[in-house]
Design a protein around this motif. Structure first.
Motif, PDB file in Angstrom:
ATOM      1  N   ARG A  19      63.245  40.373  22.977  1.00  0.00           N
ATOM      2  CA  ARG A  19      63.471  39.799  24.310  1.00  0.00           C
ATOM      3  C   ARG A  19      63.255  38.287  24.309  1.00  0.00           C
ATOM      4  O   ARG A  19      64.087  37.515  24.807  1.00  0.00           O
ATOM      5  N   ASP A  20      62.116  37.843  23.747  1.00  0.00           N
ATOM      6  CA  ASP A  20      61.862  36.407  23.663  1.00  0.00           C
ATOM      7  C   ASP A  20      62.861  35.729  22.733  1.00  0.00           C
ATOM      8  O   ASP A  20      63.344  34.627  23.008  1.00  0.00           O
ATOM      9  N   THR A  21      63.158  36.388  21.617  1.00  0.00           N
ATOM     10  CA  THR A  21      64.108  35.816  20.665  1.00  0.00           C
ATOM     11  C   THR A  21      65.466  35.612  21.312  1.00  0.00           C
ATOM     12  O   THR A  21      66.109  34.566  21.123  1.00  0.00           O
ATOM     13  N   ASN A  22      65.926  36.575  22.084  1.00  0.00           N
ATOM     14  CA  ASN A  22      67.229  36.435  22.735  1.00  0.00           C
ATOM     15  C   ASN A  22      67.238  35.312  23.764  1.00  0.00           C
ATOM     16  O   ASN A  22      68.246  34.604  23.932  1.00  0.00           O
ATOM     17  N   GLN A  23      66.120  35.109  24.458  1.00  0.00           N
ATOM     18  CA  GLN A  23      66.040  33.977  25.385  1.00  0.00           C
ATOM     19  C   GLN A  23      66.108  32.657  24.633  1.00  0.00           C
ATOM     20  O   GLN A  23      66.765  31.701  25.071  1.00  0.00           O
ATOM     21  N   CYS A  24      65.425  32.602  23.488  1.00  0.00           N
ATOM     22  CA  CYS A  24      65.465  31.402  22.656  1.00  0.00           C
ATOM     23  C   CYS A  24      66.885  31.129  22.175  1.00  0.00           C
ATOM     24  O   CYS A  24      67.388  29.998  22.279  1.00  0.00           O
ATOM     25  N   LEU A  25      67.549  32.158  21.662  1.00  0.00           N
ATOM     26  CA  LEU A  25      68.905  31.997  21.147  1.00  0.00           C
ATOM     27  C   LEU A  25      69.876  31.590  22.251  1.00  0.00           C
ATOM     28  O   LEU A  25      70.811  30.815  22.010  1.00  0.00           O
ATOM     29  N   ALA A  26      69.660  32.097  23.454  1.00  0.00           N
ATOM     30  CA  ALA A  26      70.515  31.719  24.577  1.00  0.00           C
ATOM     31  C   ALA A  26      70.404  30.223  24.860  1.00  0.00           C
ATOM     32  O   ALA A  26      71.407  29.546  25.136  1.00  0.00           O
ATOM     33  N   SER A  27      69.192  29.704  24.782  1.00  0.00           N
ATOM     34  CA  SER A  27      69.020  28.261  25.012  1.00  0.00           C
ATOM     35  C   SER A  27      69.629  27.439  23.882  1.00  0.00           C
ATOM     36  O   SER A  27      70.142  26.337  24.106  1.00  0.00           O
ATOM     37  N   LEU A  28      69.606  27.971  22.652  1.00  0.00           N
ATOM     38  CA  LEU A  28      70.185  27.246  21.519  1.00  0.00           C
ATOM     39  C   LEU A  28      71.706  27.128  21.637  1.00  0.00           C
ATOM     40  O   LEU A  28      72.307  26.200  21.090  1.00  0.00           O
ATOM     41  N   ASN A  95      60.091  31.831  18.154  1.00  0.00           N
ATOM     42  CA  ASN A  95      61.010  32.640  18.944  1.00  0.00           C
ATOM     43  C   ASN A  95      60.604  32.753  20.411  1.00  0.00           C
ATOM     44  O   ASN A  95      61.422  33.132  21.251  1.00  0.00           O
ATOM     45  N   ASP A  96      59.355  32.396  20.747  1.00  0.00           N
ATOM     46  CA  ASP A  96      58.921  32.444  22.140  1.00  0.00           C
ATOM     47  C   ASP A  96      59.063  31.079  22.807  1.00  0.00           C
ATOM     48  O   ASP A  96      58.224  30.663  23.606  1.00  0.00           O
ATOM     49  N   THR A  97      60.159  30.401  22.467  1.00  0.00           N
ATOM     50  CA  THR A  97      60.460  29.097  23.060  1.00  0.00           C
ATOM     51  C   THR A  97      61.856  29.119  23.675  1.00  0.00           C
ATOM     52  O   THR A  97      62.698  29.949  23.334  1.00  0.00           O
ATOM     53  N   THR A  98      62.082  28.171  24.574  1.00  0.00           N
ATOM     54  CA  THR A  98      63.430  27.809  24.991  1.00  0.00           C
ATOM     55  C   THR A  98      63.523  26.293  24.864  1.00  0.00           C
ATOM     56  O   THR A  98      62.506  25.585  24.926  1.00  0.00           O
ATOM     57  N   VAL A  99      64.736  25.782  24.670  1.00  0.00           N
ATOM     58  CA  VAL A  99      64.885  24.365  24.364  1.00  0.00           C
ATOM     59  C   VAL A  99      65.860  23.681  25.309  1.00  0.00           C
ATOM     60  O   VAL A  99      66.781  24.309  25.838  1.00  0.00           O
ATOM     61  N   ASP A 100      65.643  22.397  25.502  1.00  0.00           N
ATOM     62  CA  ASP A 100      66.556  21.566  26.268  1.00  0.00           C
ATOM     63  C   ASP A 100      67.815  21.305  25.445  1.00  0.00           C
ATOM     64  O   ASP A 100      67.781  21.315  24.206  1.00  0.00           O
TER      65      ASP A 100
END
Length: 297
Positions: A19-28, A95-100
């Motif tokens: 779940r966290d990984t997919n949120q991270c990948l979405a931001s990437l 993986n528990d990040t999101t990025v600008d």
């Protein structure tokens, strides 16, 4: 959008946390830097992570590592693959990040402003409080008090002793000169170790303030987990032995403080985990895992 100034491999390590990984990948997906390749490294997940990630992000390559190798060894597998494919930069991202959208281009711009920069970090904010700075790139280590601390406001690059592995951009010449991360660190302190090695070799660290990353912190292992206490203290003792002039000082002070804290709260399981981690820091990962399998991930 930036066309890029060097090929970048973005490595995201996953273990039972799709779940966290997919949120991270979405931001990437929204990154403005084009010359990039995203690879998810899966540490032997048993929660259907690989299928979930693949379904949501078919464009993302997944390297299945076959078991939980830990942070350093898991990322090392990805770093080695990226170097073999000609990567000029490698971005290690939790993986528990999101990025600008500008997070990567800002880091590359910072790296290219000074060829002496061996690694670049981000301005890392708290996921729960998006305007609260969690770390200005990284922090410093006190060998007298036996603790590390993050900088909670912007500081000059020369004050930074380590960059956190939550967002760490490494350039190819550094990896070729220093080699991979020390796999004795199964979890925690491996980022500080690599930065200390990097600085000892004559490189320096920098932070790209416009590279904004939001981080949950300990989302996979849990913030109040006995496994966290075990691995953190085991790695801390090894780090002090490796770098402190008098390693008994930071080891004694830090372990005593953590034991006292767990004692005051009556958390006997975490107290034991602190002691076991410190006591068995001298053992190999294989030996410690065999003796205390319940504390391993």
């Amino acid at each position: 959008m930036s066309s890029g100034n060097g090929s970048v491999f973005v490595l995201v390590l996953n273990w039972n946390n799709w779940r966290d990984t997919n949120q991270c990948l979405a931001s990437l997906r929204a990154l403005e830097y084009r010359d990039k390749k995203v690879i998810t490294l899966d540490n032997g997940s048993t929660d259907d992570s690989v299928a979930r990630i693949r379904a949501g992000f078919p464009e993302v390559e997944i390297m299945e590592l076959g078991g939980n190798l830990g942070f350093a060894k898991g990322y090392n597998a990805g770093i080695q693959a990226a170097l073999e494919r000609g990567a000029e930069y490698i971005w290690l991202l939790n993986n528990d990040t999101t990025v600008d959208a500008k997070a990567l281009s800002a880091m590359i711009e910072k790296a290219q402003s000074d060829p002496g920069l061996g690694a670049v970090g981000s301005a890392i904010y708290c996921m729960a409080e998006p305007k609260c700075l969690q770390a200005w790139g990284g922090g410093y280590v006190s060998f007298w008090l036996g603790r590390s601390r993050h900088f909670l406001k912007p500081v000059p690059d020369q004050k930074i002793e380590f960059l956190t592995g939550a967002s760490l951009l490494l350039r190819r010449p550094v990896l070729e000169a220093l080699g991979l991360m020390d796999e004795t660190f199964f979890l925690y302190w491996e980022d500080a170790d690599y930065c200390f090695r990097l600085r000892k070799a004559g490189w320096h660290l920098g932070v790209a303030g416009d590279s904004k990353v939001w981080h949950k912190e300990n989302a996979t292992i849990g913030k109040k987990s006995e496994k966290l206490d075990f691995h953190f203290n085991k790695s801390a003792v090894y780090f002090y032995r490796k770098y402190a002039r008098m390693p008994l000082v930071p080891t004694s002070v830090s372990i005593t403080a953590r034991l006292a804290k767990r004692l005051m709260t009556g958390d006997w399981k975490r107290l034991r985990a602190v002691w076991v981690g410190a006591r068995h820091a001298a053992l190999s990962v294989a030996s410690a895992r065999a003796m205390y399998p319940r504390l391993y991930l």
